[in-house]
Every structure is written in structure tokens, then in C-alpha cells.
Scaffold this active site. Structure first.
Site, PDB file in Angstrom:
ATOM      1  N   LYS A   1      -0.255 -10.072   4.335  1.00  0.00           N
ATOM      2  CA  LYS A   1       0.269 -10.777   3.157  1.00  0.00           C
ATOM      3  C   LYS A   1       1.628 -11.447   3.400  1.00  0.00           C
ATOM      4  CE  LYS A   1      -2.046  -8.253  -0.570  1.00  0.00           C
ATOM      5  NZ  LYS A   1      -1.867  -7.531  -1.835  1.00  0.00           N
TER       6      LYS A   1
ATOM      7  N   ASP B   1      -1.815 -11.277  -7.501  1.00  0.00           N
ATOM      8  CA  ASP B   1      -1.633  -9.904  -8.005  1.00  0.00           C
ATOM      9  C   ASP B   1      -0.720  -9.937  -9.236  1.00  0.00           C
ATOM     10  OD1 ASP B   1      -3.201  -8.593  -6.142  1.00  0.00           O
ATOM     11  OD2 ASP B   1      -1.544  -8.245  -4.744  1.00  0.00           O
TER      12      ASP B   1
HETATM   13  P1  NAP Z   1       2.391   0.185  -0.200  1.00  0.00           P
HETATM   14  O1  NAP Z   1       2.994  -1.146   0.012  1.00  0.00           O
HETATM   15  O2  NAP Z   1       2.092   1.061   0.972  1.00  0.00           O
HETATM   16  O3  NAP Z   1       3.353   0.992  -1.216  1.00  0.00           O
HETATM   17  C1  NAP Z   1       3.084   2.340  -1.516  1.00  0.00           C
HETATM   18  C2  NAP Z   1       3.994   2.799  -2.649  1.00  0.00           C
HETATM   19  O4  NAP Z   1       3.594   4.126  -3.010  1.00  0.00           O
HETATM   20  C3  NAP Z   1       5.469   2.888  -2.260  1.00  0.00           C
HETATM   21  O5  NAP Z   1       6.257   2.609  -3.385  1.00  0.00           O
HETATM   22  C4  NAP Z   1       5.590   4.350  -1.838  1.00  0.00           C
HETATM   23  O6  NAP Z   1       6.925   4.838  -1.923  1.00  0.00           O
HETATM   24  C5  NAP Z   1       4.728   5.006  -2.877  1.00  0.00           C
HETATM   25  N1  NAP Z   1       4.241   6.324  -2.454  1.00  0.00           N
HETATM   26  C6  NAP Z   1       3.338   6.602  -1.471  1.00  0.00           C
HETATM   27  N2  NAP Z   1       3.121   7.927  -1.403  1.00  0.00           N
HETATM   28  C7  NAP Z   1       3.908   8.520  -2.350  1.00  0.00           C
HETATM   29  C8  NAP Z   1       4.122   9.838  -2.774  1.00  0.00           C
HETATM   30  N3  NAP Z   1       3.481  10.873  -2.192  1.00  0.00           N
HETATM   31  N4  NAP Z   1       4.973  10.062  -3.787  1.00  0.00           N
HETATM   32  C9  NAP Z   1       5.612   9.030  -4.395  1.00  0.00           C
HETATM   33  N5  NAP Z   1       5.465   7.729  -4.041  1.00  0.00           N
HETATM   34  C10 NAP Z   1       4.611   7.472  -3.027  1.00  0.00           C
HETATM   35  O7  NAP Z   1       0.997   0.089  -0.990  1.00  0.00           O
HETATM   36  P2  NAP Z   1       0.538  -1.067  -2.022  1.00  0.00           P
HETATM   37  O8  NAP Z   1      -0.183  -2.116  -1.279  1.00  0.00           O
HETATM   38  O9  NAP Z   1       1.685  -1.439  -2.876  1.00  0.00           O
HETATM   39  O10 NAP Z   1      -0.569  -0.285  -2.880  1.00  0.00           O
HETATM   40  C11 NAP Z   1      -0.210   0.754  -3.776  1.00  0.00           C
HETATM   41  C12 NAP Z   1      -1.433   1.121  -4.619  1.00  0.00           C
HETATM   42  O11 NAP Z   1      -1.801   0.010  -5.443  1.00  0.00           O
HETATM   43  C13 NAP Z   1      -2.673   1.466  -3.784  1.00  0.00           C
HETATM   44  O12 NAP Z   1      -3.371   2.506  -4.421  1.00  0.00           O
HETATM   45  C14 NAP Z   1      -3.499   0.185  -3.841  1.00  0.00           C
HETATM   46  O13 NAP Z   1      -4.890   0.422  -3.712  1.00  0.00           O
HETATM   47  C15 NAP Z   1      -3.165  -0.304  -5.234  1.00  0.00           C
HETATM   48  N6  NAP Z   1      -3.320  -1.761  -5.416  1.00  0.00           N
HETATM   49  C16 NAP Z   1      -4.127  -2.163  -6.431  1.00  0.00           C
HETATM   50  C17 NAP Z   1      -4.265  -3.512  -6.675  1.00  0.00           C
HETATM   51  C18 NAP Z   1      -5.160  -3.928  -7.792  1.00  0.00           C
HETATM   52  O14 NAP Z   1      -5.473  -5.118  -7.884  1.00  0.00           O
HETATM   53  N7  NAP Z   1      -5.566  -3.018  -8.660  1.00  0.00           N
HETATM   54  C19 NAP Z   1      -3.590  -4.446  -5.896  1.00  0.00           C
HETATM   55  C20 NAP Z   1      -2.757  -3.995  -4.858  1.00  0.00           C
HETATM   56  C21 NAP Z   1      -2.639  -2.636  -4.636  1.00  0.00           C
HETATM   57  P3  NAP Z   1       7.956   4.665  -0.695  1.00  0.00           P
HETATM   58  O15 NAP Z   1       8.510   3.277  -0.824  1.00  0.00           O
HETATM   59  O16 NAP Z   1       8.941   5.715  -0.885  1.00  0.00           O
HETATM   60  O17 NAP Z   1       7.140   4.839   0.576  1.00  0.00           O
END
Ligand code: NAP
Length: 272
Positions: free
Chosen positions: A65, A100
Site C-alpha cells: 500500500k 478504506d
Molecule cells: P497493522 O497495520 O498491522 O496495525 C495493527 C494495529 O493493531 C496496530 O495499531 C497495533 O498496535 C494493534 N495491535 C496489534 N496487536 C495488538 C494487541 N495485542 N493489543 C493492542 N493492539 C494491538 O494492521 P491493519 O492493516 O491496520 O489491520 C488491522 C485490522 O483491521 C485487521 O484485523 C484487518 O483485517 C482489519 N482491516 C479491515 C478492513 C476492512 O475493510 N474491514 C480494512 C483494513 C484492515 P501497535 O502499533 O502497537 O503495533
């Protein structure tokens, strides 16, 4: 025939092909939607190759991305978020969008939620960045709580500097109860709750004046959404955000109003 696709690595279990192809079928559009999985360091080159091969549009997911920014002209919000998830090849250079952000707004709109007042966003990763700019552009005051506090504080500074209307501030996760007391909207953009029965938010901080969107869509009904519904909140599951980011891409590529119901049905058939 037009070719659309998803660029990612891995892309094996993507829900985008059935969702988009249901849209083409409904509107009788002669198109296919396929997946592309180039090596992780070749995102920008893959976009250039796709342009050369006459691909009409690409969605972009992890880990490309940010990398594809070098190969496209991002629109305003994609440039501010610093990530592109949709590319339209009908322009030269190709245009990069971040659907998004619009997907999140349209998911709330679908549920009759007006994005006014105070929002609490948990998470500051990829989905969190898109959500923060989207909510602030709607005019909301956004409190961002993230496990790595600094990341949330940095995101809040970026948002406050360039949001169309709202502002943001960064916080630690242990301030969530305080932040949520007067909040109107809560978004979970962490991966907490994905394939596990955990919530990133204390249950007793949830209340009936909230509209809660969980970006996690597997499972569809997360623990956060279950507890939010029990507290009387309006709930919006992650499949709605996924649907509307796809709907936005579909509409930018084809110029047609997307057949939202057909796309939603196809998406949920693959999720449940
Ligand atoms: P990412 O860039 O890896 O970010 C992960 C986020 O989760 C960070 O803020 C991380 O905090 C936090 N995190 C991970 N493990 C944690 C824990 N044990 N306790 C507290 N915080 C935690 O991932 P992403 O791409 O943003 O995706 C995040 C979620 O959104 C995923 O489940 C993904 O499937 C979903 N998503 C959905 C859509 C949709 O259209 N519905 C679109 C995009 C993503 P740190 O910064 O401290 O690591």
C-alpha cells in the site's frame, strides 16, 4: 473484456474477487477480477507492468500500500494517509486512491450514523491511519489510543496538521474508559479480536450513545461488537467497511453506481 485485480502478498484468501465479480454480473459488465502476487519488493514495478499490460484497475493490499505511491499520482486523502489501496489506470500516470477511508464513512452512513462530535479510534496501523483521516475530515474530534503510544501521537499530529475539518490527539490504551465516556463513535482498527474472542476495549466503558465499528471482519461478530450491542450501542461490523471500500473502487473504475446489495450478498456468502 476489462481486467481488474488485487495486488498483494499473500492474496490467497481474498474476498474481493467474488465481491467484484458479483457486481459485474449484476450490471452485465464484461470484466474479470483476478489476484496478483508479485515478490514483496516489486510493488511499484508490478503497477508499471499492469499499466503496460492494459489492466484497468487494481486494489492494493499488504505489503504494497505504501510502495505503490511511487508508481501513481495519489489523490489528496491517499497522499495524506500515505497509502493507496485502489489504482485507476484510465489516467496517465495512474491515479491512486485510499477507499478504506471512504469505505469507513459509507459503512457508518449505511447504518444511519452521523459522524459528528467525538470519536475514539483504537489502533494506528494501516486501517487506523485511514480511519483517523476519514473521521477528522468529517469534522470529528478523534482520540487515538494505540498500544505503541508514540505511533498514535504521531498519527494524531499528521491528522491535526492536514485534516479538512477535525483534530486528533494520541493516548495510551489505559485511558480508553475516560476517552469513551463522552464519545459518539468508536472504531477498532487493531487486529485484536481477529480469529479470537478478545476485545481491545473494556466492556464497562461501552454505552448506549455509541456507534461502534469493528474493522475486524473475521469473525463477523467480534467480542467487541457483541459487548457493544449488549450495552445498547449501534454496531457496524467490519464486512460493511470491506464492502464499501470495494464499492468505492468499483464506482471509480466503472463510472456506474455499484450494485451494493449483490456485492454485499456475495461477500457475506464467503464470510459466513
Ligand atoms: P497493522 O497495520 O498491522 O496495525 C495493527 C494495529 O493493531 C496496530 O495499531 C497495533 O498496535 C494493534 N495491535 C496489534 N496487536 C495488538 C494487541 N495485542 N493489543 C493492542 N493492539 C494491538 O494492521 P491493519 O492493516 O491496520 O489491520 C488491522 C485490522 O483491521 C485487521 O484485523 C484487518 O483485517 C482489519 N482491516 C479491515 C478492513 C476492512 O475493510 N474491514 C480494512 C483494513 C484492515 P501497535 O502499533 O502497537 O503495533
Amino acid at each position: 473484456m476489462d481486467v481488474y485485480g488485487l495486488l498483494g502478498n499473500p492474496v490467497g484468501h481474498s474476498l474481493s474477487p467474488p465481491m467484484h465479480e458479483a457486481g459485474y454480473e449484476k450490471l452485465d459488465i464484461d470484466a474479470r477480477y483476478v489476484t496478483f502476487e508479485p515478490p514483496v519488493e516489486k510493488g511499484a514495478e508490478a503497477v508499471e507492468s499492469a499499466a503496460m499490460l492494459g489492466v484497468s484497475g487494481l486494489n492494493v493490499t499488504i505489503p504494497f500500500k505504501q510502495d505503490v505511491l511511487d508508481a501513481v499520482e495519489p489523490d489528496d486523502i491517499a497522499a495524506r494517509i500515505g497509502a493507496v489501496n485502489t489504482i485507476d489506470f484510465s489516467t496517465d500516470p495512474p491515479t491512486g486512491y485510499n477507499t478504506d477511508a471512504a469505505g469507513l464513512v459509507r459503512a457508518f452512513e449505511h447504518h444511519g450514523v452521523s459522524l459528528e462530535g467525538q470519536a475514539v479510534l483504537v489502533g494506528a496501523g494501516g486501517a487506523g491511519r485511514a480511519a483517523a483521516f476519514a473521521l477528522a475530515d468529517e469534522g470529528m474530534t478523534v482520540g487515538i489510543a494505540n498500544r505503541t503510544v508514540e505511533k498514535g501521537v504521531d498519527l494524531a499530529a499528521d491528522v491535526t496538521e492536514s485534516a479538512v475539518d477535525g483534530t486528533a490527539s494520541g493516548h495510551a490504551l489505559d485511558t480508553l474508559s475516560e476517552l469513551l465516556a463522552d464519545a459518539d463513535v468508536l472504531v477498532n482498527a487493531t487486529s485484536v479480536g481477529m480469529e479470537e474472542d478478545r476485545s481491545p476495549v473494556p466492556e464497562d466503558a461501552l454505552h448506549g450513545d455509541l456507534a461502534v465499528l469493528d474493522a475486524v471482519y473475521s469473525p463477523i461478530e467480534t467480542r467487541l461488537l457483541r459487548e457493544a450491542a449488549a450495552a445498547g450501542a449501534t454496531t457496524v461490523d467490519g464486512a460493511w467497511m470491506l464492502l464499501y471500500q470495494g464499492v468505492e473502487a468499483f464506482e471509480r473504475w466503472t463510472g456506474e453506481d455499484a450494485p451494493v446489495d449483490a456485492m454485499n450478498e456475495a461477500l457475506r456468502a464467503h464470510l459466513e
